[in-house]
Design a protein around this motif. Sequence first.
Motif, mmCIF file in Angstrom:
data_model
loop_
_atom_site.group_PDB
_atom_site.id
_atom_site.type_symbol
_atom_site.label_atom_id
_atom_site.label_comp_id
_atom_site.label_asym_id
_atom_site.label_seq_id
_atom_site.Cartn_x
_atom_site.Cartn_y
_atom_site.Cartn_z
ATOM 1 N N ALA A 198 0.834 -1.210 0.000
ATOM 2 C CA ALA A 198 0.000 0.000 0.000
ATOM 3 C C ALA A 198 0.865 1.255 0.000
ATOM 4 N N ILE A 199 1.961 1.228 0.751
ATOM 5 C CA ILE A 199 2.860 2.389 0.795
ATOM 6 C C ILE A 199 3.504 2.609 -0.569
ATOM 7 N N ARG A 200 3.993 1.504 -1.183
ATOM 8 C CA ARG A 200 4.636 1.655 -2.489
ATOM 9 C C ARG A 200 3.642 2.140 -3.539
ATOM 10 N N LEU A 242 -0.684 1.893 9.339
ATOM 11 C CA LEU A 242 -0.845 2.169 7.917
ATOM 12 C C LEU A 242 -1.723 3.397 7.652
ATOM 13 N N PRO A 243 -2.877 3.560 8.288
ATOM 14 C CA PRO A 243 -3.657 4.786 8.021
ATOM 15 C C PRO A 243 -2.880 6.059 8.354
ATOM 16 N N ALA A 244 -2.105 6.024 9.440
ATOM 17 C CA ALA A 244 -1.341 7.214 9.814
ATOM 18 C C ALA A 244 -0.282 7.524 8.765
ATOM 19 N N VAL A 245 0.417 6.479 8.283
ATOM 20 C CA VAL A 245 1.468 6.697 7.281
ATOM 21 C C VAL A 245 0.853 7.199 5.977
ATOM 22 N N LEU A 246 -0.251 6.599 5.541
ATOM 23 C CA LEU A 246 -0.863 7.027 4.279
ATOM 24 C C LEU A 246 -1.366 8.463 4.377
#
Length: 729
Positions: free
Chosen positions: A508-510, A537-541
């Motif tokens: 998802a990050i890539r 993941l939601p915080a990073v996105l």
Amino acid sequence: MAAADGDGRRPEQAPGKARKGVWPLVLGLVAFALLCAFTLAAARGPIEADLDSAAADILARTGEGWASARFAGRDATLEGEALAEEARAKVRASLEGLFGVRVVRDETTILPERRPFTFSAVKDGRTIALDGYVPSADALARIVAAARAGGDQVAGQERLVRARGAPPGDFAALVTFGLAQLKKLPSGRITLSDGAIGIEGRARDLASYDALAQTMLGPLPDGMVLARFAVRPPVASPFFWSAVRDGTVLRLSGFVPSAEARSEVAAALSSAVPGIGIKDDTRLADGAPSTDLWLKAVRFAGQLLAQLPEGRVTLSDSAIAVEGAVPSFPGFDQLLAQRRAPPDGFQITRFAVEPPRAAPFTWRIERFAEAVRLSGYAPSDEARRLLVDAARAAFPGVQVSDDMQLASGGPAPELWASAASFAVAQLVKLGIGAADVAGTQVTLSGEAADSVTFLSVMQAVKTPPAGVSAVAEAVRPPTISPYVFSVRREADELTVSGFYPDAAAHAAIRATLERDFLREKVNDVSAVGGGAPDGFLPAVLAGLTQLSRMGNGELSLADGQLRLAGTALTPAAVAETDAELKRAVRPPFMVETAIEPAIAPPPADTVACGRQVGELLARGTIRFASGSAEIDRQSRGLVDRLAVALKRCPGTVVRILGHTDGVGDAEFNKRLSEARANAVLAYLAAAGIASDRLSAAGFGSGQPLAPNDTEAGKALNRRIEIEVKERAP
């Protein structure tokens, strides 16, 4: 006439004249005597011949062939060696009563008596040596003839001595019977003592041994008893014995060393397997190991068969083979214990016992901090040993305990071995964990030693060996503390470092980086790691969405702290990124920002400005909400960069053209394309582009770039175009 005187002579005769008258008389008498003698001599020859013939005839009729008569005229001389005084008297009386016999002179003798009356014959190949006593010359001749029968050579007949004491009956017939049995052997010996016979030697083959044993152990000729049967059976090589258990019956075949041993075998097996029926088809043979040791091996076989309702135990010389199936694990464990302790002088060279069936057929290998444990089922002792050896080699210096049991019902041996090797190889990569194998399905669990090995395990389960399947959902990456992650954007390059919790998060990050960051070069040195905070993941996105609006900057995470720092491309973005990030990120994260406006780039001419705008639109697409003119949040970074580029050339005019894919109502598409073009115009104006430089138009589907029959073609047709031209004077 004159009278005679006292001596008979007449008186007138003179003495001289008297002598002359006597001689003629004498001569006459002599002649007469000679005539009588001649007559008697001429008649004697026929008389003796007649008497000889008559004597031989009468001796034959009396059955006394040992005696003979010699005649001198009518006088008989009786000669020979009698077996008894009664025989002498019988012969003498027979001759005395013969007509013409005048006198019988008895010169017979009595044979010496021998107790016991013995006879022996030794056979060596085609030669038979005789020794002992015979009752008569006739018996001797018959015995020698029987010995020579079939072409055998006879030696020692001169050592056969006539004697009294032979058993009643026809002694020669008894000897002839014994010689017939002796001839069945390549070599051997018979002895007769009175009427008892003994025979010894080695039979040529089992058939001749069985035939000889049947004869000698059966009814014997009258007057004969068996004293000793010491004929050895042939040597069997290998010396084979087998016992097959079929439920309640034991079938025996092969060889036993003696009849006594056969009886002991039956007793031993009946004791080991109570109530069992025994069908014994064994035969006698030589060649067994020591009988005592061999019987110990037979008793051992009985103990094995007690655990095998259907099974076979075979002894071949000093080798033991065991086959069959065991219905219970305790019984199989007992067999394994017995396998490790064969009787002295023997070894188990084949152990093909099928263990109890396990359903499901499972086994497990667990790795702890200082030990490895194997449990469950293995298909064979060899497979079990190989697995233990593989575990010890894979985990040197670590104690490996084996708690597995042998069982049937598993996969094919090669598939089991393949699954076992795969499981061990993957478990090595885990700090702690386990591999559970059901058939050929390998399920891995535990924590990887590091990020590299975690990825290796995840990759390995995608391509397991042929015939093997594998899952690793329960495998965790290494726990990271503190848990850090960052994305740095600098000079159109992105550097990703730190850790992500799983492959899905990484993907998802890539995907976000490739979609929202205009295909900038990505240097990804991040790794998988456990221990990510909840909501990672939601915080990073959310942070990446704001980082996409920045020039140079960095999004960093340390446990529950999220920080965004860098330069915003437009003045409006400074406040918006801070507010939107704090609004999007949820607890337990704390948000910190350090955002400054970017320094304005140097001016550029119309060509350079138009080229930069074209490059930006080639690297990214301005996206909108579905069926709407609202610019997607993830596209604002691209529009911010377009605004920066257009600020460099204030002397130009900008025309914004909207296009749709033409699917649906044409009028709707025209209005939607116009609305989207105007939305971009409004965004650029808010970013500081003079509104008198901006214009917008919508063309609907009037200028498609590709056919609309594919999703890729539709995406190309749904676009915003920007034209940059020099402002007219």
